[in-house]
Design an enzyme around this catalytic site. Structure first.
Site, PDB file in Angstrom:
ATOM      1  N   ARG A  99      -6.938  -2.514  27.887  1.00 13.19           N
ATOM      2  CA  ARG A  99      -7.799  -2.537  29.077  1.00 13.19           C
ATOM      3  C   ARG A  99      -9.177  -3.048  28.697  1.00 13.19           C
ATOM      4  O   ARG A  99      -9.749  -2.618  27.694  1.00 13.19           O
ATOM      5  CB  ARG A  99      -7.906  -1.132  29.671  1.00 13.19           C
ATOM      6  CG  ARG A  99      -6.546  -0.632  30.127  1.00 13.19           C
ATOM      7  CD  ARG A  99      -6.600   0.666  30.868  1.00 13.19           C
ATOM      8  NE  ARG A  99      -5.234   1.085  31.190  1.00 13.19           N
ATOM      9  CZ  ARG A  99      -4.910   2.227  31.769  1.00 13.19           C
ATOM     10  NH1 ARG A  99      -5.869   3.080  32.117  1.00 13.19           N
ATOM     11  NH2 ARG A  99      -3.661   2.519  32.030  1.00 13.19           N
ATOM     12  N   ARG A 136     -12.183   6.337  25.197  1.00 12.57           N
ATOM     13  CA  ARG A 136     -12.070   5.113  25.995  1.00 12.57           C
ATOM     14  C   ARG A 136     -12.009   3.904  25.068  1.00 12.57           C
ATOM     15  O   ARG A 136     -13.032   3.444  24.565  1.00 12.57           O
ATOM     16  CB  ARG A 136     -13.255   5.011  26.955  1.00 12.57           C
ATOM     17  CG  ARG A 136     -13.108   3.969  28.050  1.00 12.57           C
ATOM     18  CD  ARG A 136     -14.255   4.033  29.036  1.00 12.57           C
ATOM     19  NE  ARG A 136     -14.324   5.325  29.713  1.00 12.57           N
ATOM     20  CZ  ARG A 136     -13.611   5.629  30.800  1.00 12.57           C
ATOM     21  NH1 ARG A 136     -12.814   4.743  31.337  1.00 12.57           N
ATOM     22  NH2 ARG A 136     -13.714   6.831  31.341  1.00 12.57           N
ATOM     23  N   GLU A 138      -9.086  13.865  31.605  1.00 11.18           N
ATOM     24  CA  GLU A 138      -7.812  13.277  32.024  1.00 11.18           C
ATOM     25  C   GLU A 138      -6.971  12.829  30.825  1.00 11.18           C
ATOM     26  O   GLU A 138      -7.453  12.157  29.922  1.00 11.18           O
ATOM     27  CB  GLU A 138      -8.098  12.062  32.918  1.00 11.18           C
ATOM     28  CG  GLU A 138      -6.821  11.377  33.366  1.00 11.18           C
ATOM     29  CD  GLU A 138      -7.091  10.087  34.141  1.00 11.18           C
ATOM     30  OE1 GLU A 138      -8.237   9.891  34.594  1.00 11.18           O
ATOM     31  OE2 GLU A 138      -6.160   9.289  34.280  1.00 11.18           O
ATOM     32  N   SER A 186      -1.818  10.748  34.393  1.00  7.34           N
ATOM     33  CA  SER A 186      -1.957  10.498  35.816  1.00  7.34           C
ATOM     34  C   SER A 186      -0.572  10.174  36.339  1.00  7.34           C
ATOM     35  O   SER A 186       0.084   9.273  35.833  1.00  7.34           O
ATOM     36  CB  SER A 186      -2.913   9.324  36.022  1.00  7.34           C
ATOM     37  OG  SER A 186      -3.269   9.217  37.372  1.00  7.34           O
ATOM     38  N   ARG A 240      -5.582  10.167  23.452  1.00  6.04           N
ATOM     39  CA  ARG A 240      -6.288  11.338  23.974  1.00  6.04           C
ATOM     40  C   ARG A 240      -5.594  12.628  23.553  1.00  6.04           C
ATOM     41  O   ARG A 240      -6.242  13.669  23.413  1.00  6.04           O
ATOM     42  CB  ARG A 240      -6.428  11.256  25.495  1.00  6.04           C
ATOM     43  CG  ARG A 240      -7.420  10.177  25.896  1.00  6.04           C
ATOM     44  CD  ARG A 240      -7.757  10.207  27.371  1.00  6.04           C
ATOM     45  NE  ARG A 240      -8.705   9.126  27.686  1.00  6.04           N
ATOM     46  CZ  ARG A 240      -9.204   8.901  28.898  1.00  6.04           C
ATOM     47  NH1 ARG A 240      -8.855   9.676  29.916  1.00  6.04           N
ATOM     48  NH2 ARG A 240     -10.060   7.911  29.091  1.00  6.04           N
TER      49      ARG A 240
END
Length: 430
Positions: free
Chosen positions: A267, A282, A354, A357, A396
RNA sequence: GGAGAGAUGGCCGAGAGGCUGAAGGCGCUCCCCUGCUAAGGGAGUAUAGGGUUUGUAGCCCUAUCGAGGGUUCGAAUCCCUCUCUCUCCGCCA
């Protein structure tokens, strides 16, 4: 993509529902285009019919030896009118389609209305955040106390910021996490393990909804040319896994189709320059085990609960405290009609972050992809429903383990379920 | 990378400018026949969009023979570009 019938016949209600997620549908513009489309399409088809009829009669006349010159003269004007009408219609349809492609999914009625993540609703919590009788370090400091397991400097040299080099026991722990998840989902939860391309074409990205709107979030490796399609690195395995169903018609008996894959995800993180710059939270490249289900429409909401439960199971096995959030209308992803986020406890941040999802896309992606199934005995194939969820984000998860399992002496305990993948290692020591 | 061949309905496979939305076969569905796990006969069997309509019924129209463009009154059939598949050679993990 929404059902074009919704946009044609029930624009007002649709616009109201979309407004709850902060999207403004230009109803007047759409109605005007729709009016135009209707009349233009009718006219074009009439002209086509006229052409077909005349062409046939010319063929017959010629076969019977008649003079066709007068007939040809009659047709000359028709030919031009038709070409114009076809061209105009094509442009108009393209315009309508490009608008339709940028309209997000309609939120489910059970989704709370809200404008951003602050209005998400907590559904449940699992586990108790551990009390530490020493100063907790964040994962970056935990790792550096152990050695150079997380080497940010070298990754920056090799590539740039937001990349990581992992070494030794940390690298292995990272691999173990992925192994645990894949084994759990394939052996206990009934998913088929898949190995998929990490580069995907334009059609696939349109199918799952990354394009045309979110191209700036992707790493493009090959520009699209006049003829050929561009390729981009996958931002999630949802793209290749879900697109497996593109242009397919399944039998009802084949459903549900449950697939999982462990892949890197890429990303560009455009627009998040200042956020989470420290550590692994991130990254431009991170690994994830993805869960995708293709189901009959009537079963998709049950499937969402089930799929979310599969992701939760990983956290439970790892004994990581988490909470389950129901995203509000304003915080949901483009194609989702209902999303649960799982947030894991990070002691160093003293908050939940988070880590998964899970979304029900309904037929939104299926319509773009023309992914269908045929119900037993039914004549017409119907769009199926697609769901996806992280089960889980591996980087994560590594962060969460390093932080939640750190000990006063600077070592990190290996969660019990991971030891079988770590050659029995119980403690990672400096 | 070089040379060649190809892409047609669920599958196989004809078709080489008009009567082909597409022969024939297989498969599938329904019906008939047959007293026995066989065989035979008949009918049906793409997708999308639009019009008509109270209608997801029927009828009518349009588009689709890998994709996009072109030639033509008319294209599955001719031309161009692209994509993909196969064969041979080279190279390579």
């Amino acid at each position: 993509m929404l059902d074009s019938k919704l946009l044609r016949t029930d624009v007002e209600t649709t616009a109201q529902k979309l407004a709850t997620r902060g999207f403004t549908l230009d109803v007047d513009a759409l109605n005007a285009l729709e009016e135009k489309r209707k009349s233009l399409q009718i006219r074009t088809q009439e002209l086509q019919n006229d052409r077909n009829v005349r062409a046939k009669s010319i063929g017959k006349a010629k076969a019977s030896g008649q003079d066709i010159e007068p007939l040809l003269a009659e047709v000359a004007q028709l030919k031009e009118d038709l070409a114009n009408a076809e061209h105009e219609l094509k442009e108009l349809l393209a315009e309508i389609n490009s608008i339709a492609q940028t309209v997000p999914n309609i939120p489910h009625e059970s989704v709370p209305v809200g404008k951003d993540e602050n209005e998400n609703v907590e559904i449940s919590r699992w586990g108790e955040p551990k009390e530490f009788d020493f100063d907790v370090k964040d994962h970056v400091d935990v790792a550096s106390a152990l050695g150079n397991g997380l080497d940010f400097e070298t990754a920056t040299k090799l590539t740039g910021s937001r990349f990581i080099v992992m070494n030794g026991a940390i690298a292995r722990l990272h691999r173990a996490i992925a192994q645990l998840m894949l084994d759990l989902h394939t052996q206990e939860h009934g998913y088929q393990e898949c190995y998929v391309p990490l580069l995907v074409n334009h059609d696939s990205l349109l199918g799952t909804g990354q394009l045309p709107k979110f191209g700036e979030d992707l790493f493009h490796t090959k520009p699209a040319t006049e003829e050929g399609q561009g390729l981009a690195l996958i931002p999630t395995a949802e793209v290749p896994l879900t697109n497996i169903a593109r242009d397919e018609i399944f039998n009802e008996s084949q459903l549900p189709i449950k697939m999982t894959a462990h892949t890197p995800c890429f990303r560009s993180e455009a627009g998040s320059y200042g956020r989470d710059t420290r550590g692994l939270i991130r990254q431009h490249q991170f690994d994830k085990v993805e869960l995708v289900q293709l189901v009959e429409p009537s079963k998709s909401f049950d499937a969402l609960e089930e799929l979310t439960g599969h992701a939760e199971k990983v956290l439970q096995l790892l004994n990581l405290p988490y909470r389950k959030m129901l995203l509000c209308t304003g915080d949901m992803g483009f194609g989702s009609c209902k999303t649960y986020d799982l947030e894991v406890w990070l002691p160093a941040q003293n908050t939940y972050r988070e880590i998964s999802s899970c979304s029900n896309m309904l037929d939104f992606q299926a319509r773009r992809m023309q992914a269908r199934y045929r119900a037993a005995g039914a004549k017409k194939p119907e769009l199926l429903h697609t769901l996806n969820g992280s089960g889980l984000a591996i980087g994560r998860t590594l962060v969460a383990i390093l932080e939640n399992y750190q000990q006063a002496d600077g070592s990190v305990e290996v969660p019990e379920v991971l030891r079988q993948y770590m050659n029995g290692l119980e403690i990672i020591r400096p």
